[in-house]
Design an enzyme around this catalytic site. Structure first.
Site, mmCIF file in Angstrom:
data_model
loop_
_atom_site.group_PDB
_atom_site.id
_atom_site.type_symbol
_atom_site.label_atom_id
_atom_site.label_comp_id
_atom_site.label_asym_id
_atom_site.label_seq_id
_atom_site.Cartn_x
_atom_site.Cartn_y
_atom_site.Cartn_z
ATOM 1 N N HIS A 102 -8.472 -7.159 -3.945
ATOM 2 C CA HIS A 102 -7.039 -6.908 -3.867
ATOM 3 C C HIS A 102 -6.299 -7.872 -4.802
ATOM 4 O O HIS A 102 -6.790 -8.956 -5.122
ATOM 5 C CB HIS A 102 -6.551 -7.084 -2.431
ATOM 6 C CG HIS A 102 -7.150 -6.108 -1.464
ATOM 7 N ND1 HIS A 102 -6.427 -5.523 -0.438
ATOM 8 C CD2 HIS A 102 -8.402 -5.597 -1.353
ATOM 9 C CE1 HIS A 102 -7.205 -4.706 0.248
ATOM 10 N NE2 HIS A 102 -8.417 -4.743 -0.292
ATOM 11 N N GLU A 104 -3.673 -9.782 -4.422
ATOM 12 C CA GLU A 104 -3.376 -11.108 -3.873
ATOM 13 C C GLU A 104 -4.631 -11.969 -3.809
ATOM 14 O O GLU A 104 -4.597 -13.166 -4.122
ATOM 15 C CB GLU A 104 -2.757 -10.982 -2.478
ATOM 16 C CG GLU A 104 -1.407 -10.263 -2.466
ATOM 17 C CD GLU A 104 -1.538 -8.760 -2.278
ATOM 18 O OE1 GLU A 104 -0.607 -8.166 -1.701
ATOM 19 O OE2 GLU A 104 -2.564 -8.169 -2.683
ATOM 20 N N CYS A 129 -1.206 -5.977 2.210
ATOM 21 C CA CYS A 129 -1.857 -5.358 3.359
ATOM 22 C C CYS A 129 -2.330 -6.448 4.322
ATOM 23 O O CYS A 129 -2.310 -7.646 4.005
ATOM 24 C CB CYS A 129 -3.033 -4.496 2.906
ATOM 25 S SG CYS A 129 -4.418 -5.448 2.220
ATOM 26 N N CYS A 132 -4.974 -8.861 2.927
ATOM 27 C CA CYS A 132 -4.502 -9.921 2.031
ATOM 28 C C CYS A 132 -3.712 -10.992 2.783
ATOM 29 O O CYS A 132 -3.786 -12.171 2.448
ATOM 30 C CB CYS A 132 -3.641 -9.325 0.920
ATOM 31 S SG CYS A 132 -4.599 -8.330 -0.232
#
Length: 295
Positions: A102, A104, A129, A132
């Site tokens: 992801h 992040e 999300c 993360c």
């Protein structure tokens, strides 16, 4: 300037273009801005930290590799040092969804592998999300990290992850980005093996004590390493291979140009990354993958 930046470049104000051009034009642009560069840009453009980070988001998202979703996410992590680190989502064909990275995670890991010790904010173009949010909660003072999103007021990670479960619930005091040295050594002069062991020495695995690391050599001879980043919630943990792939991608190298890999882990470790590491590397076209055990 790399071709991936052209669309983002066209959206910038002329004043910001003028200041960024000599930085972005560097052939070895490291997908980050130093604190000194940030200060210079803010002075010359009259922008603040948040405005600059939002302006840079399209450049971060340009690093995304999305053969599955075709959905581009960019993230900018601000270190306590004042440096800004780019991150983007990365997906891999022909392996499980669990291997994706992801944006992040990418930005946080980028900062960690560049030596950053603490983050103050993360700017992202889409709401983080739960995966993360939990990953960022592994950081020191993670709940205080400011999350910046387009058209929203800044809020802390604690606001986005109230009543969180984290390292303190498991009596863990050494957090992601804290300096560690697990003391693994080798007498070998093998370049990849030595680099993989050094990476494992700095891995974050306080829950399983299953330290691991990897070294990847590309066809052009360049070397990249990655280390394990474990998480209190387990599933958001980032394997060593993914950390190394982050650094390859953010160096504007081809993740399909891996020629040789050496992966190290403890032989009796309760967590084993070898099988998924080998499968993912083979899916990326790397045919020479070696396993060694830590002493």
């Amino acid at each position: 300037m790399h071709s991936r930046f052209k669309a983002a470049w066209a959206e910038l104000p002329e004043k910001l273009q003028a200041v960024l051009k000599p930085i972005i034009d560097q052939p070895n642009f490291p997908a980050m801005l130093t604190a000194e560069q940030v200060k210079q840009i803010k002075v010359e453009c009259g922008c603040n930290d948040s405005e600059l980070a939002f302006s840079l988001l399209p450049f971060a998202a340009a690093y995304a590799i999305t053969p599955i979703s075709h959905f581009y996410v960019g993230a900018i992590a601000c270190g306590e040092s004042g440096n800004l680190y780019f991150g983007a989502n990365m997906e891999f064909s022909h392996v499980s969804m669990g291997q994706v990275i992801h944006a992040e995670q990418c930005a946080v890991t980028h900062a960690w592998l560049k030596g950053e010790k603490k983050l103050t904010s993360v700017t992202v173009n889409y709401t983080p999300c739960g995966h993360c949010r939990q990953f960022m909660n592994e950081l020191r003072d993670g709940g205080k990290i400011m999350i910046h999103l387009p058209e929203r007021q800044p809020a802390t990670l604690h606001d986005y992850l109230p009543d969180s479960f984290g390292p303190s619930d498991l009596d863990i005091t050494t957090l992601l980005m804290d300096a560690v040295d697990h003391g693994f050594t080798t007498q070998s002069r093998d370049r990849l093996l030595s680099a993989a062991i050094e990476a494992a020495n700095q891995s974050h695995a306080p829950y399983s004590n299953s330290q691991s690391g990897i070294a990847l050599q590309l066809k052009d001879g360049s070397l990249f390493t990655g280390r394990y980043a474990e998480n209190a919630a387990f599933n958001p943990s980032l394997p060593p291979l993914q950390a190394a792939l982050i650094m390859i991608n953010l160096a504007s190298k081809d993740i399909h140009a891996i020629e040789q890999a050496t992966f190290v882990e403890k032989q009796d470790a309760i967590i084993n990354h070898w099988s998924v590491t080998e499968n993912t590397l083979k899916a990326l076209g790397c045919k020479q993958v070696e396993l060694a055990y830590l002493d």
